[in-house]
Design an enzyme around this catalytic site. Structure first.
Site, mmCIF file in Angstrom:
data_model
loop_
_atom_site.group_PDB
_atom_site.id
_atom_site.type_symbol
_atom_site.label_atom_id
_atom_site.label_comp_id
_atom_site.label_asym_id
_atom_site.label_seq_id
_atom_site.Cartn_x
_atom_site.Cartn_y
_atom_site.Cartn_z
ATOM 1 N N LYS A 204 0.649 -1.457 0.026
ATOM 2 C CA LYS A 204 -0.088 0.311 0.092
ATOM 3 C C LYS A 204 1.290 1.386 0.197
ATOM 4 O O LYS A 204 0.387 2.653 -1.093
ATOM 5 C CB LYS A 204 -0.997 0.052 1.392
ATOM 6 C CG LYS A 204 -1.974 1.423 1.577
ATOM 7 C CD LYS A 204 -2.537 1.233 2.252
ATOM 8 C CE LYS A 204 -3.453 2.669 2.256
ATOM 9 N NZ LYS A 204 -4.735 2.822 3.639
ATOM 10 N N GLU A 210 10.498 -5.240 4.802
ATOM 11 C CA GLU A 210 10.485 -6.371 4.222
ATOM 12 C C GLU A 210 9.612 -6.137 2.357
ATOM 13 O O GLU A 210 10.940 -7.445 2.336
ATOM 14 C CB GLU A 210 9.849 -7.497 5.238
ATOM 15 C CG GLU A 210 10.019 -7.038 6.598
ATOM 16 C CD GLU A 210 8.982 -5.913 7.396
ATOM 17 O OE1 GLU A 210 9.097 -4.917 6.593
ATOM 18 O OE2 GLU A 210 9.323 -6.344 8.711
ATOM 19 N N GLY A 266 -4.668 -1.419 4.534
ATOM 20 C CA GLY A 266 -3.684 -2.525 4.298
ATOM 21 C C GLY A 266 -4.566 -4.074 4.851
ATOM 22 O O GLY A 266 -4.979 -4.775 3.905
ATOM 23 N N ARG A 267 -5.309 -4.093 5.816
ATOM 24 C CA ARG A 267 -5.715 -5.569 6.385
ATOM 25 C C ARG A 267 -7.467 -5.854 5.694
ATOM 26 O O ARG A 267 -7.531 -7.304 5.773
ATOM 27 C CB ARG A 267 -6.117 -5.796 7.517
ATOM 28 C CG ARG A 267 -6.615 -4.409 8.626
ATOM 29 C CD ARG A 267 -5.868 -4.751 10.328
ATOM 30 N NE ARG A 267 -6.669 -4.131 10.786
ATOM 31 C CZ ARG A 267 -5.582 -2.393 10.802
ATOM 32 N NH1 ARG A 267 -4.978 -2.304 10.136
ATOM 33 N NH2 ARG A 267 -6.350 -1.085 11.332
ATOM 34 N N GLU A 352 -5.059 -6.083 14.564
ATOM 35 C CA GLU A 352 -4.432 -4.990 14.780
ATOM 36 C C GLU A 352 -5.251 -3.578 14.342
ATOM 37 O O GLU A 352 -5.062 -2.450 14.663
ATOM 38 C CB GLU A 352 -3.222 -4.792 12.617
ATOM 39 C CG GLU A 352 -2.866 -4.052 12.646
ATOM 40 C CD GLU A 352 -1.780 -3.954 11.375
ATOM 41 O OE1 GLU A 352 -2.416 -4.123 10.295
ATOM 42 O OE2 GLU A 352 -0.338 -4.427 11.036
ATOM 43 N N HIS A 383 -5.561 -32.898 18.208
ATOM 44 C CA HIS A 383 -4.261 -33.088 18.478
ATOM 45 C C HIS A 383 -3.134 -32.372 18.784
ATOM 46 O O HIS A 383 -1.881 -32.863 18.878
ATOM 47 C CB HIS A 383 -3.908 -34.446 16.867
ATOM 48 C CG HIS A 383 -4.308 -35.198 16.481
ATOM 49 N ND1 HIS A 383 -4.941 -36.635 16.868
ATOM 50 C CD2 HIS A 383 -5.315 -35.270 15.721
ATOM 51 C CE1 HIS A 383 -6.427 -36.446 16.721
ATOM 52 N NE2 HIS A 383 -6.444 -35.863 15.607
ATOM 53 N N LYS A 511 9.353 -0.402 13.714
ATOM 54 C CA LYS A 511 9.819 0.133 12.503
ATOM 55 C C LYS A 511 10.843 1.210 13.007
ATOM 56 O O LYS A 511 11.640 1.200 12.513
ATOM 57 C CB LYS A 511 8.891 0.177 12.034
ATOM 58 C CG LYS A 511 7.752 -0.630 11.140
ATOM 59 C CD LYS A 511 7.479 0.145 10.257
ATOM 60 C CE LYS A 511 5.579 -0.767 9.626
ATOM 61 N NZ LYS A 511 4.661 -0.366 8.780
HETATM 62 O O1 F6P Z 1 3.202 -3.321 10.067
HETATM 63 C C1 F6P Z 1 2.305 -3.125 9.593
HETATM 64 C C2 F6P Z 1 1.525 -2.270 7.318
HETATM 65 O O2 F6P Z 1 1.632 -1.076 8.103
HETATM 66 C C3 F6P Z 1 -0.046 -3.487 7.870
HETATM 67 O O3 F6P Z 1 -0.785 -2.564 8.108
HETATM 68 C C4 F6P Z 1 0.338 -2.972 6.512
HETATM 69 O O4 F6P Z 1 -0.983 -4.574 5.939
HETATM 70 C C5 F6P Z 1 1.364 -4.369 6.111
HETATM 71 O O5 F6P Z 1 2.481 -3.513 7.179
HETATM 72 C C6 F6P Z 1 2.122 -3.681 4.791
HETATM 73 O O6 F6P Z 1 2.054 -2.166 4.374
HETATM 74 P P1 F6P Z 1 2.418 -2.032 2.942
HETATM 75 O O7 F6P Z 1 0.962 -2.858 2.535
HETATM 76 O O8 F6P Z 1 2.161 -0.489 3.085
HETATM 77 O O9 F6P Z 1 3.337 -3.169 2.811
#
Ligand code: F6P
Length: 544
Positions: A204, A210, A266-267, A352, A383, A511
């Site tokens: 987003k 990452e 995002g979620r 979240e 299990h 972060k």
């Molecule tokens: O670190 C959490 C977060 O901001 C989430 O809310 C989001 O879904 C995820 O990181 C990934 O963010 P992006 O889509 O901006 O890479």
């Protein structure tokens, strides 16, 4: 507003003392209609909530709580495009992404639907092109594999849906890379051919470390295969983001970018272009079905009376346990294997959203909010972690989820699956008392003298609550409804707890610190800004 000051909340506190421990066995014994009365069905999903520690008084006070907390007003505000996410000053309109009606949905006076449909059509056109082999890689071959690189909401939703709808997959193979541990991308790329692999970089913000690190490694992997020819990137990389500038700065052509909007959290984004891997896997027609299913749940949520409203009921039952009976966690136990990533998806969605400690106005909260969400496919859980659900000391409500039909199932497997699911909720509810254990042991021939010591270990207290969600079938449509059901459940709980369910400030500090520590690990700064423990961990990582 503080929900604890409302009359229903205070009544519920008294009811918890008076009735919260009445055994459900007893409740079933005295009420032959209980199962029928506490059943609701909508959008192909039946909710049996009879195996909860509730009675009509509890339900009526829980329902009154929704009025006291002005649920209807807040629901309309969200669906109506008001800036419901107050700390980020944005609307919350993932529901616009699946809207099937003929009206308009306005944000700041502007109807967002034409743009939503236009981007979706671009995604669909692209997905068709890849799926039918028209989209060619650098040497003229069609795409066989898609790798989605993203994390959090840019990974969990599409990944969960692709897994859930595997029987509907008819396009390229779709893989997901999220962890910045290179083991993830290395293992994924190991068996792939750069000439036939397409990367979807999903972020987003397009600032997530990452994702960008993995995307750079993927780019290098491609460039290594083409002798550094940058022109190959346009055939093998597309981006899904709200941040055009950052996407182009990364080297992805804006023509290869599919956008969405800041009013999609995002979620909550799998319904947007973030769903591109899903469209690629199952095709636009099936993706449309997913949207229709979610829309049907939106309509149900907006129009069904609270007492028959699936998201409202699930939310209220959760509030009952968290705030009045002391539960601190909640299990998601899907029985269908293809739903195996649902618990992980719901962890982000729920925790979240509602893992908050201040109210919308910033006031510190003195009551419990979002519980820990956890789980694994139920049949495997039986299990593993179910021991604790049955005999542990904590009260942990469970959502059992089972689709009665699923494509390609073998009948005898489905029978065992269903029997196990129903048996677990029955066992949690009824338990097994000392007399029953004694009778069993005697019948089995255990010497009378040994029985007293054996009994306590074999007793099940029961009275452990669960919901059962039965889906008529596991299809794109019913999955859409199921996901939207949980989204709205989280919304309702957020309204009751008066938290902003649509921001996530709690992820920021880590972060910030990570970016500073990375500079220390790279030798660019020293570690003096950090505490002794962190300094010594840094030293160890540096091999000193
Ligand atoms: O670190 C959490 C977060 O901001 C989430 O809310 C989001 O879904 C995820 O990181 C990934 O963010 P992006 O889509 O901006 O890479």
């Amino acid at each position: 507003m503080n929900p604890t000051l409302t009359t229903p909340w205070q009544n519920l506190s008294s009811l918890a003392v008076e009735t919260g421990n009445v055994h459900m066995r007893q409740l079933f014994e005295v009420d032959a209609q209980r199962a029928e009365r506490y059943h609701v069905k909508a959008c192909g999903i039946l909710l049996d909530y009879s195996k909860n520690r509730i009675n009509d008084d509890v339900m009526s006070q829980l329902l009154a709580l929704t009025d006291a907390c002005k649920l209807a007003v807040q629901r309309d505000a969200m669906f109506g495009g008001e800036n419901f996410n107050n700390t980020e000053d944005r609307a919350v309109l993932h529901t616009a992404l699946r809207y099937q009606g003929k009206g308009e949905i306005r944000v700041a006076g502007q109807d967002v639907l034409p743009e939503v449909r236009a981007v979706r059509e671009r995604c669909y056109a692209f997905a068709r092109c890849v799926r039918n082999g028209e989209w060619k890689g650098f040497d003229g071959q069609s795409i066989s594999d898609v790798v989605n690189i993203g994390i959090g909401g840019s990974d969990l939703g599409p990944l969960m849906v692709c897994e859930a709808l595997k029987p509907f997959a008819s396009g390229p193979r779709v893989h997901f890379v999220s962890n910045v541990d290179s083991a993830h991308i290395v293992a994924t790329l190991k068996h792939l051919n750069p000439a036939t692999t397409l990367f979807v970089i999903a972020s987003k913000t397009f600032t997530t470390i990452e994702t960008l690190t993995n995307a750079r490694s993927a780019r290098q992997w491609l460039l290594d295969a083409v002798g550094g020819d940058e022109s190959a990137v346009a055939r093998h990389f597309v981006a899904v983001s709200t941040n055009r500038e950052k996407v182009t700065a990364f080297g992805i052509d804006a023509n290869n970018m599919f956008g969405f909007w800041d009013w999609v959290g995002g979620r909550y984004s799998l319904w947007s272009a973030i769903g591109l891997p899903v469209m690629l896997a199952i095709g636009p027609e099936n993706f449309d079905e997913l949207l229709v299913g979610a829309y049907e749940m939106d309509v149900h949520f907006r129009t069904a009376p609270s007492a028959e409203n699936l998201p409202v009921l699930l939310a209220l039952l959760g509030v009952w346990y968290v705030n009045f009976l002391g539960a601190r966690s909640h299990v998601i136990a899907p029985y269908n294997q293809t739903l195996h990533r649902l618990p992980a998806f719901l962890q982000q969605l729920d925790m979240e959203s509602n893992g908050k400690g201040v109210r919308r106005d910033g006031e510190r909260i003195a009551y419990a909010t979002g519980p820990v969400i956890w789980g694994e496919p139920g049949i495997n859980g039986q299990h593993a972690y179910f021991q604790l659900l049955h005999q542990g000391t904590a009260l942990i409500p469970v959502d059992f989820i089972l689709a009665l039909q699923q494509a390609g199932t073998l009948p005898n497997h489905q029978r065992t699956l269903a029997a196990s699911c129903f048996a677990q909720s029955a066992a949690l509810m009824r338990g097994k008392d000392a007399d029953e254990v004694r009778a069993e042991l005697t019948a089995r021939g255990m010497p009378e003298l040994d029985i007293p010591a054996a009994i306590p270990h074999r007793v099940f207290s029961g009275n452990r609550p669960s919901n059962t969600l039965l889906l008529d079938e596991l299809s794109p449509r019913s999955l859409g409804s199921l996901i939207a059901l949980y989204e709205h459940k989280v919304f309702v709980q957020g309204v009751i707890w008066d938290v902003n369910s649509f921001d996530q400030w709690g992820v920021e500090l880590g972060k910030q610190l990570a970016s500073g520590i990375e500079k220390v690990l790279a030798g660019e700064t020293d570690a003096s800004a950090y505490d002794a423990s962190t300094r010594s961990l840094i030293e160890l990582a540096l091999g000193r």
